[in-house]
Scaffold this active site. Structure first.
Site, PDB file in Angstrom:
ATOM      1  N   ASP A  57      -3.918  -4.464  -6.647  1.00  0.00           N
ATOM      2  CA  ASP A  57      -3.501  -4.388  -5.253  1.00  0.00           C
ATOM      3  C   ASP A  57      -3.581  -2.926  -4.837  1.00  0.00           C
ATOM      4  O   ASP A  57      -3.661  -2.028  -5.692  1.00  0.00           O
ATOM      5  CB  ASP A  57      -2.072  -4.927  -5.120  1.00  0.00           C
ATOM      6  CG  ASP A  57      -1.529  -4.774  -3.721  1.00  0.00           C
ATOM      7  OD1 ASP A  57      -2.239  -5.144  -2.766  1.00  0.00           O
ATOM      8  OD2 ASP A  57      -0.407  -4.255  -3.569  1.00  0.00           O
ATOM      9  N   ASP A 256       2.607  -5.314  -6.838  1.00  0.00           N
ATOM     10  CA  ASP A 256       4.015  -4.915  -6.748  1.00  0.00           C
ATOM     11  C   ASP A 256       4.804  -5.653  -5.676  1.00  0.00           C
ATOM     12  O   ASP A 256       6.020  -5.523  -5.614  1.00  0.00           O
ATOM     13  CB  ASP A 256       4.110  -3.414  -6.473  1.00  0.00           C
ATOM     14  CG  ASP A 256       3.707  -3.060  -5.043  1.00  0.00           C
ATOM     15  OD1 ASP A 256       2.681  -3.611  -4.581  1.00  0.00           O
ATOM     16  OD2 ASP A 256       4.423  -2.274  -4.400  1.00  0.00           O
ATOM     17  N   ASP A 260       1.838 -10.427  -3.631  1.00  0.00           N
ATOM     18  CA  ASP A 260       1.032 -10.469  -4.850  1.00  0.00           C
ATOM     19  C   ASP A 260       1.502 -11.544  -5.826  1.00  0.00           C
ATOM     20  O   ASP A 260       0.801 -11.826  -6.802  1.00  0.00           O
ATOM     21  CB  ASP A 260       1.078  -9.101  -5.560  1.00  0.00           C
ATOM     22  CG  ASP A 260       0.529  -7.979  -4.702  1.00  0.00           C
ATOM     23  OD1 ASP A 260      -0.511  -8.204  -4.045  1.00  0.00           O
ATOM     24  OD2 ASP A 260       1.138  -6.903  -4.666  1.00  0.00           O
TER      25      ASP A 260
END
Length: 369
Positions: A57, A256, A260
């Site tokens: 990410d 995080d 996600d």
């Protein structure tokens, strides 16, 4: 014959075989914790070493997540302060780094935040609610068509901010766009180093982000990541992971945020940043305590070393039995010697497992300094 039978029974005791795997797993898991890598179970420790692709990410993972508001743009007839106040009234209920940055900007300007009702967090899109009796939506642009319907002056500024690598959040009120908030984030000092270290391990790095491609590419270039998939909703990240898995890739997802969590769950190994949300850490198989991406590299090193140690342990445990049982059966091995050999086999397996702790400490992946 009785003495021979006793010697066979003693030397055939499978203590070393029973200790071979759990001893290495226990030491490996403990070593991971000392390196700041919390491993949920033995299966995760085994799988991370076989990873062929790591998907990152962007915000809060490759970047610091310490986002700051650099510009608030309002359409004609709307005050900049109103755009920021409406957005902050909703974002104050969100844990996302972008939301927190917007709230900090409003507080720094000393703005009074109106109360919000009917708050909804729209996964991967933004937040919505009613503020001062007006329907308000705050979120990133989704698709090119979102930008096309913006007023000309606002669209031009949004395009310029994206070109500069900034993340842009649009603010809609009463069904129309009233402004945009541009935010800047900086890449973590260790991100590029971690990507290079993964390449040395023959593991490819990929960026998956919900940000606009124009905002994602500068960060990807700085990190040294050539493969970028931007503008993805959470389900889009899941689809991308499944597509790679269908090609035979073993995929680790590093993230995080709440957005996600679905991707972390579907990946072969989910890795959460310890600096992220509780939802991400609860879903993931591994947690990098300090959010240092070098922890991903260390986890791979640790996994491969642990598997190698398990194989060594099993080899020596089998070797003791394969050699010892025939000797005992033919009367060439005294029961006392058989007992000593059996005990020594267990000690050797444990000692080899403990070597893993020292070896991992000495052979850590390079730090981010």
């Amino acid at each position: 014959a009785l003495v021979h039978a006793i010697a066979v029974l003693i030397i055939a005791c499978p203590c070393a075989l029973g200790l071979a795997t759990p001893a290495a797993i226990m030491v490996g898991t403990g070593a991971g914790a000392r390196m700041g890598v919390l491993i949920r179970n033995a299966e995760a420790l085994e799988r991370i070493g076989a990873i062929t692709a790591v998907l990152f990410d962007k915000t809060g993972t490759l970047t610091t997540g310490h986002v700051t508001v650099v510009r608030v743009t309002a359409v004609a007839g709307t005050a900049r302060e109103r755009v920021l106040a409406l957005a902050s009234s909703l974002e104050i209920r969100s844990e996302h780094p972008l939301a927190q940055a917007i709230v900090r900007a409003a507080e720094a300007d000393g703005l009074s935040l109106p109360s919000a009702t009917s708050f909804k967090a729209l996964t991967g899109v933004g937040v919505s609610g009613i503020v001062d009796g007006v329907d308000v939506h705050v979120g990133r642009p989704v698709g090119e068509h979102t930008l096309l319907v913006l007023p000309d002056d606002l669209r031009a500024q949004v395009a310029a901010d994206m070109q500069d690598g900034r993340t842009v959040v649009l603010v809609h009120a009463g069904g129309g766009a009233i402004g945009a908030i541009a935010l800047a984030d900086t890449i973590k000092t260790g991100s590029a180093h971690a990507v290079r270290a993964l390449a040395d391990l023959h593991v490819r790095s990929v960026m998956l982000t919900g940000d606009h491609p124009e905002a994602a590419r500068p960060i990807a270039r700085q990190a040294g990541i050539a493969e970028v998939y931007a503008g993805l909703l959470p389900e889009g990240k899941v689809e991308r992971i499944k597509a790679l898995q269908a090609q035979g890739e073993k995929v680790a997802m590093v993230g995080d945020g709440i957005n996600d969590a679905p991707a972390l769950a579907v990946a072969d190994v989910g890795v959460a940043m310890g600096t992220g949300t509780d939802v991400a850490m609860e879903t993931a198989d591994l947690t990098i305590v300090k959010g240092d991406l070098a922890g991903v590299v260390r986890a791979i090193h640790l996994s491969r070393r642990t598997i190698r140690t398990i194989r060594q342990n099993l080899f020596w445990a089998f070797l003791y039995n394969v050699l010892g049982i025939p000797l005992a059966a033919f009367g060439l091995l005294d029961p006392m010697i058989a007992a000593a050999a059996m005990a020594f086999s267990s000690v050797s397996v444990l000692t080899n497992a403990l070597r893993l702790r020292r070896a991992v400490r000495d052979e850590r992946a390079p730090t981010t300094h």
